[in-house]
Design a protein around this motif. Sequence first.
Motif, PDB file in Angstrom:
ATOM      1  N   LYS A   1      -5.890  -1.977   7.577  1.00 46.42           N
ATOM      2  CA  LYS A   1      -6.598  -2.038   8.727  1.00 46.42           C
ATOM      3  C   LYS A   1      -8.005  -2.114   8.680  1.00 46.42           C
ATOM      4  O   LYS A   1      -8.642  -2.706   9.441  1.00 46.42           O
ATOM      5  CB  LYS A   1      -6.358  -0.831   9.670  1.00 46.42           C
ATOM      6  CG  LYS A   1      -4.976  -0.838  10.021  1.00 46.42           C
ATOM      7  CD  LYS A   1      -4.533   0.419  10.861  1.00 46.42           C
ATOM      8  CE  LYS A   1      -3.842   1.481  10.124  1.00 46.42           C
ATOM      9  NZ  LYS A   1      -3.382   2.605  10.783  1.00 46.42           N
ATOM     10  N   ASP A   2      -8.590  -1.617   7.652  1.00 40.45           N
ATOM     11  CA  ASP A   2      -9.944  -1.682   7.408  1.00 40.45           C
ATOM     12  C   ASP A   2     -10.439  -3.276   7.332  1.00 40.45           C
ATOM     13  O   ASP A   2     -11.654  -3.825   7.482  1.00 40.45           O
ATOM     14  CB  ASP A   2     -10.678  -1.140   6.372  1.00 40.45           C
ATOM     15  CG  ASP A   2      -9.694  -1.445   4.950  1.00 40.45           C
ATOM     16  OD1 ASP A   2      -8.555  -1.462   5.180  1.00 40.45           O
ATOM     17  OD2 ASP A   2     -10.348  -1.787   4.024  1.00 40.45           O
ATOM     18  N   LEU A   3      -9.365  -4.212   6.922  1.00 41.25           N
ATOM     19  CA  LEU A   3      -9.610  -5.586   7.102  1.00 41.25           C
ATOM     20  C   LEU A   3      -9.507  -6.337   8.216  1.00 41.25           C
ATOM     21  O   LEU A   3      -9.648  -7.641   8.227  1.00 41.25           O
ATOM     22  CB  LEU A   3      -9.128  -6.131   5.858  1.00 41.25           C
ATOM     23  CG  LEU A   3      -9.163  -5.622   4.237  1.00 41.25           C
ATOM     24  CD1 LEU A   3      -8.278  -6.124   3.320  1.00 41.25           C
ATOM     25  CD2 LEU A   3     -10.523  -5.704   3.974  1.00 41.25           C
TER      26      LEU A   3
ATOM     27  N   ARG B   1       0.689  -1.072 -10.200  1.00 44.74           N
ATOM     28  CA  ARG B   1       1.596  -1.468  -9.259  1.00 44.74           C
ATOM     29  C   ARG B   1       2.990  -0.601  -9.923  1.00 44.74           C
ATOM     30  O   ARG B   1       3.209  -0.493 -10.971  1.00 44.74           O
ATOM     31  CB  ARG B   1       2.064  -2.920  -8.905  1.00 44.74           C
ATOM     32  CG  ARG B   1       2.473  -3.524 -10.181  1.00 44.74           C
ATOM     33  CD  ARG B   1       2.529  -4.965 -10.022  1.00 44.74           C
ATOM     34  NE  ARG B   1       2.859  -5.213  -8.474  1.00 44.74           N
ATOM     35  CZ  ARG B   1       2.881  -6.528  -7.967  1.00 44.74           C
ATOM     36  NH1 ARG B   1       2.667  -7.497  -8.905  1.00 44.74           N
ATOM     37  NH2 ARG B   1       3.144  -6.781  -6.896  1.00 44.74           N
ATOM     38  N   THR B   2       3.724  -0.237  -8.951  1.00 45.17           N
ATOM     39  CA  THR B   2       4.855   0.649  -9.346  1.00 45.17           C
ATOM     40  C   THR B   2       5.878  -0.024  -9.886  1.00 45.17           C
ATOM     41  O   THR B   2       6.216  -1.189  -9.478  1.00 45.17           O
ATOM     42  CB  THR B   2       5.678   1.177  -7.930  1.00 45.17           C
ATOM     43  OG1 THR B   2       4.532   1.751  -7.200  1.00 45.17           O
ATOM     44  CG2 THR B   2       6.498   2.354  -8.344  1.00 45.17           C
ATOM     45  N   VAL B   3       6.335   0.535 -11.002  1.00 42.31           N
ATOM     46  CA  VAL B   3       7.769  -0.204 -11.698  1.00 42.31           C
ATOM     47  C   VAL B   3       8.706   0.714 -11.275  1.00 42.31           C
ATOM     48  O   VAL B   3       8.872   1.800 -11.669  1.00 42.31           O
ATOM     49  CB  VAL B   3       7.405  -0.092 -13.329  1.00 42.31           C
ATOM     50  CG1 VAL B   3       8.640  -0.814 -13.810  1.00 42.31           C
ATOM     51  CG2 VAL B   3       6.316  -1.158 -13.349  1.00 42.31           C
TER      52      VAL B   3
ATOM     53  N   ALA C   1       9.179   0.498  -5.966  1.00 42.88           N
ATOM     54  CA  ALA C   1       8.433  -0.740  -6.145  1.00 42.88           C
ATOM     55  C   ALA C   1       8.723  -1.844  -5.103  1.00 42.88           C
ATOM     56  O   ALA C   1       9.926  -1.967  -4.782  1.00 42.88           O
ATOM     57  CB  ALA C   1       8.753  -0.837  -7.434  1.00 42.88           C
ATOM     58  N   GLY C   2       8.085  -2.673  -4.542  1.00 41.11           N
ATOM     59  CA  GLY C   2       8.319  -3.591  -3.748  1.00 41.11           C
ATOM     60  C   GLY C   2       8.671  -4.979  -4.338  1.00 41.11           C
ATOM     61  O   GLY C   2       9.103  -5.979  -3.418  1.00 41.11           O
ATOM     62  N   HIS C   3       8.613  -4.937  -5.608  1.00 42.67           N
ATOM     63  CA  HIS C   3       8.980  -6.352  -6.348  1.00 42.67           C
ATOM     64  C   HIS C   3      10.531  -6.826  -6.077  1.00 42.67           C
ATOM     65  O   HIS C   3      11.104  -6.008  -6.386  1.00 42.67           O
ATOM     66  CB  HIS C   3       8.358  -6.224  -7.721  1.00 42.67           C
ATOM     67  CG  HIS C   3       7.816  -7.415  -8.198  1.00 42.67           C
ATOM     68  ND1 HIS C   3       8.465  -8.688  -8.458  1.00 42.67           N
ATOM     69  CD2 HIS C   3       6.454  -7.782  -8.377  1.00 42.67           C
ATOM     70  CE1 HIS C   3       7.304  -9.659  -8.642  1.00 42.67           C
ATOM     71  NE2 HIS C   3       6.303  -9.012  -8.959  1.00 42.67           N
TER      72      HIS C   3
ATOM     73  N   GLY D   1       0.761  -1.334  -0.043  1.00 44.26           N
ATOM     74  CA  GLY D   1      -0.048  -0.195   0.020  1.00 44.26           C
ATOM     75  C   GLY D   1       0.811   1.149  -0.039  1.00 44.26           C
ATOM     76  O   GLY D   1       0.483   2.325   0.454  1.00 44.26           O
ATOM     77  N   LYS D   2       1.993   1.109  -0.422  1.00 41.59           N
ATOM     78  CA  LYS D   2       2.982   2.417  -0.472  1.00 41.59           C
ATOM     79  C   LYS D   2       2.606   3.397  -1.374  1.00 41.59           C
ATOM     80  O   LYS D   2       2.308   4.459  -0.986  1.00 41.59           O
ATOM     81  CB  LYS D   2       4.399   1.753  -0.814  1.00 41.59           C
ATOM     82  CG  LYS D   2       5.011   0.994  -0.178  1.00 41.59           C
ATOM     83  CD  LYS D   2       6.351   0.560  -0.505  1.00 41.59           C
ATOM     84  CE  LYS D   2       6.325  -0.387  -1.804  1.00 41.59           C
ATOM     85  NZ  LYS D   2       5.534  -1.907  -1.951  1.00 41.59           N
ATOM     86  N   THR D   3       2.145   3.019  -2.619  1.00 40.48           N
ATOM     87  CA  THR D   3       1.880   4.157  -3.612  1.00 40.48           C
ATOM     88  C   THR D   3       0.330   4.692  -2.911  1.00 40.48           C
ATOM     89  O   THR D   3       0.083   5.880  -3.328  1.00 40.48           O
ATOM     90  CB  THR D   3       1.602   3.209  -4.953  1.00 40.48           C
ATOM     91  OG1 THR D   3       2.706   2.795  -5.250  1.00 40.48           O
ATOM     92  CG2 THR D   3       1.422   4.465  -5.882  1.00 40.48           C
ATOM     93  N   THR D   4      -0.310   3.785  -2.692  1.00 44.22           N
ATOM     94  CA  THR D   4      -1.655   4.468  -1.824  1.00 44.22           C
ATOM     95  C   THR D   4      -1.532   5.489  -1.012  1.00 44.22           C
ATOM     96  O   THR D   4      -2.063   6.388  -1.062  1.00 44.22           O
ATOM     97  CB  THR D   4      -2.707   3.089  -1.350  1.00 44.22           C
ATOM     98  OG1 THR D   4      -2.704   2.045  -2.349  1.00 44.22           O
ATOM     99  CG2 THR D   4      -3.988   3.722  -0.952  1.00 44.22           C
ATOM    100  N   ILE D   5      -0.728   5.183  -0.048  1.00 47.68           N
ATOM    101  CA  ILE D   5      -0.209   6.109   1.105  1.00 47.68           C
ATOM    102  C   ILE D   5       0.337   7.438   0.589  1.00 47.68           C
ATOM    103  O   ILE D   5       0.039   8.443   0.679  1.00 47.68           O
ATOM    104  CB  ILE D   5       0.627   5.451   2.183  1.00 47.68           C
ATOM    105  CG1 ILE D   5      -0.049   4.441   3.017  1.00 47.68           C
ATOM    106  CG2 ILE D   5       1.050   6.651   3.035  1.00 47.68           C
ATOM    107  CD1 ILE D   5       0.692   3.918   4.012  1.00 47.68           C
TER     108      ILE D   5
END
Length: 779
Positions: A334-336, A249-251, A271-273, A228-232
């Motif tokens: 956290k909503d989940l 997703r981030t490249v 990117a987290g990949h 959720g990095k890009t979301t934040i």
Amino acid sequence: MKYTIKSKEVLPQRQVDLSLKRLKVIPSEVLLDTRIQILKLDRNKLRSVSQIGCLKELQILLLSKNELNDFPLEIQYLVHLERLELNQNKIEAIPSGIFLNLKALKYLKLSNNRLSDLPKDLSTCSELQYLNLAHNLFTEIPKSILTLMSLRELYVDNNKLQKLPSDLFLSLSLKKFSVSYNHLKEPPDEVCAGGLKQIQSYFLQLQGGQAREEKRVKVIFIGTSLAGKTTISRSLSRGKIMPVLEEDRTVGIEISEFQINDFTFLFWDFAGHLEYYVTHHVFITPHALVILVVDLHRYQMDNIQCFIDLVGFWINNLLMRVPDSVVLTVGTHKDLCHPEEVELKSRDIEEKICSMLDEHKASLLHFINNLGEQNLQHHILNSVRKVELFPNVIKTLPIVYKTVELSIIEVTQSEDSPEHGIMDLDHLLSEILLRNDHSDLDKELLKDILRYLHRIGLIVWYEDIKSLLNTVFLKPSFLITVFKMLVRHDLAKQLERIPAEVLVSERSFKRDVLKWLEMLRSKAMLRLQAIRVLVKHQLENLPLRDTKDLFHDLLGNLREDGKLISLLVHFQICMPVRNMKDLNPRAQEFVPGNPWSVRSLPKEMCYLFPTYLNTLMEVTERWGGDHSEDIYVRVYFSPQIPEGFFQRLMVKSCSFYTTHWVEKGSFLLVNNGKPLMIKENNQRADSYLEIRSRRPKKPNDFGPLWDFKLTILSIMEKLCKQWPGLFYFIRTPCRTVGCPEEFEWPDIEGPGSVFDMNKDDFKTCETCCNTVKMELLLP
Ligand SMILES: Nc1nc2c(ncn2[C@@H]2O[C@H](COP(=O)(O)OP(=O)(O)OP(=O)(O)O)[C@@H](O)[C@H]2O)c(=O)[nH]1
Ligand SMILES: [Mg+2]
């Protein structure tokens, strides 16, 4: 610069050398010999040097590495003293009056003490040329230094300086100056890193115009893929929740800039990949706020591997790369989760991080837990406002720095500039001169400002890569996009998907693609042709008006390499390989004395990408298995071998020794017909590299063999500098089969200086009590 101190007499100087003698007092016979001119007392255990004042003829006095707590007062009587070394003691203060008599003093070394000020009378040492105050506790440059008219070299690294006095730089006597590792605000560290010339130009600008304060912070988002990095990052910069689609997703890295209150933030969203990790360490830089994003829904408390993947891996990477990072952990999804779950998991993660830091004795990493909390913006602001966390957030800059930055933004946004932001240096400079009243600006000053903007990460200008000297990347994120055309998790898929028209335009065929795929799978290599096709295809998918020139720029032509290859090779992501039939040229190696046949150059270049290596049997087969009499050393790493380290070592070493074989986790080098095997073992609490060779048959062959190993060790040592928080120990296992004992190597201080042991020495193992010849253990 050399300090040859001329003897006043024609006779050779009278010298006494008592270095490294474990002395606690100066021997009385030395004190009686009043004609001594040079006295070396360094590296002893002296706590005082009483009566040294009788040695009135002394010109050189070395007292470094002793245990002096007080400055020896009697030094004031040594009126002929030209060189004084008192570094590495524990001196806290120098009383006033000492320097009044030391009129001949030219060289004064006071580094590694506990000094925070110097007496006023130092200013009377009008001959002083060299002054070293590094590793002390100075909060400002002592005023007495400013009037030293002959001062040519000044070292003040590792102090607590916040500000440098302009007077020091506006007079021209200073030729060498260094000030790294302070908390500078004026000039900012990024200016000081440019050296004396850049500091001088900074003060000239400050003197001529206004200054402004700037508060800018780099924020780095890290964490596993889809955390959720890009979301934040997008939500923060746009002030409302911004959902990111999974396909989006981030490249590589996304960079954005925005303002919260009086602070400007530069967000670097990584990117987290896994495939992208190799390039991360280049962009993870000091003085940033690191936000580690953890998906709390995915996190499982009783699963240690889950902790390592989601949290531990990232903390370790930071510890190695920027040991004093400020890290803010942020929980997502956290909503989940149930509210209690969020709380329990946050606490669990916090405890595990703390025990991890304890384990590595890393108290420096400032860790702020925000996993369960809501108002992130508030937390970020609060953190960057804390002076103890971000001592150099506020920078004083001449106004021209800002106007040039604004001009660059204008250039970047103007209609005629290419969207990718890759620009010729001269063209950029002339564009800046056209804007904002800059027509009178000196080009050298402009370059200094570009260097500053490069260091803060706003633009990219790799001056040290020859082929990129004239290129500025105005949009760093585009550079990374280009990087990622070849370094990506789905490269094989990309190759498969290349449309026919792209192949045709590069005179390639579907069959070629099959060959390239096979080559990538089996040898981790890409032909230049495949690289061209890949890049062309991906460029066409980017929203750019014209990609033709860019393609040419990036990939060059037959005669010259493009920028892309230079960059990848510079960062040791890939290496050129001249023969693609084998992973190594079968052709004869050049051995002095033997006839040498010139190998015909291949028609086309190939590039090895160690990240894509698979486990092959080739290296193991050529090596033919380990033997019990092999000579080997192990280099242990703490906390672990960093991501991408081994690949880089491989690229560097193989570029050095052209006869080599490689596979995932190991490579084999050959020098003068002798093989050397380097293997990686990167397991928790058991991270090491092994450097192994066969036992030479002739005694004379031990020397060259150890030299071979030392070369690899020195390549490794250089590489380690990129990870300041990484520790390593070199050990040689005991020669007795089954004995667990290992002999620790003394510290290496550069190759050549390693050991001065007698080659006939023997060493007895404390565990198995067997005696081993030294040449089997150490160089
Ligand atoms: N339910 C829920 N979904 C979220 C939350 N944060 C992010 N997501 C979703 O998770 C997915 C991944 O989010 P990103 O922000 O792209 O993740 P990332 O860490 O940037 O991923 P990479 O760029 O691949 O490293 C997206 O579909 C988001 O909408 C959250 O707090 N709750
Ligand atoms: Mg992302």
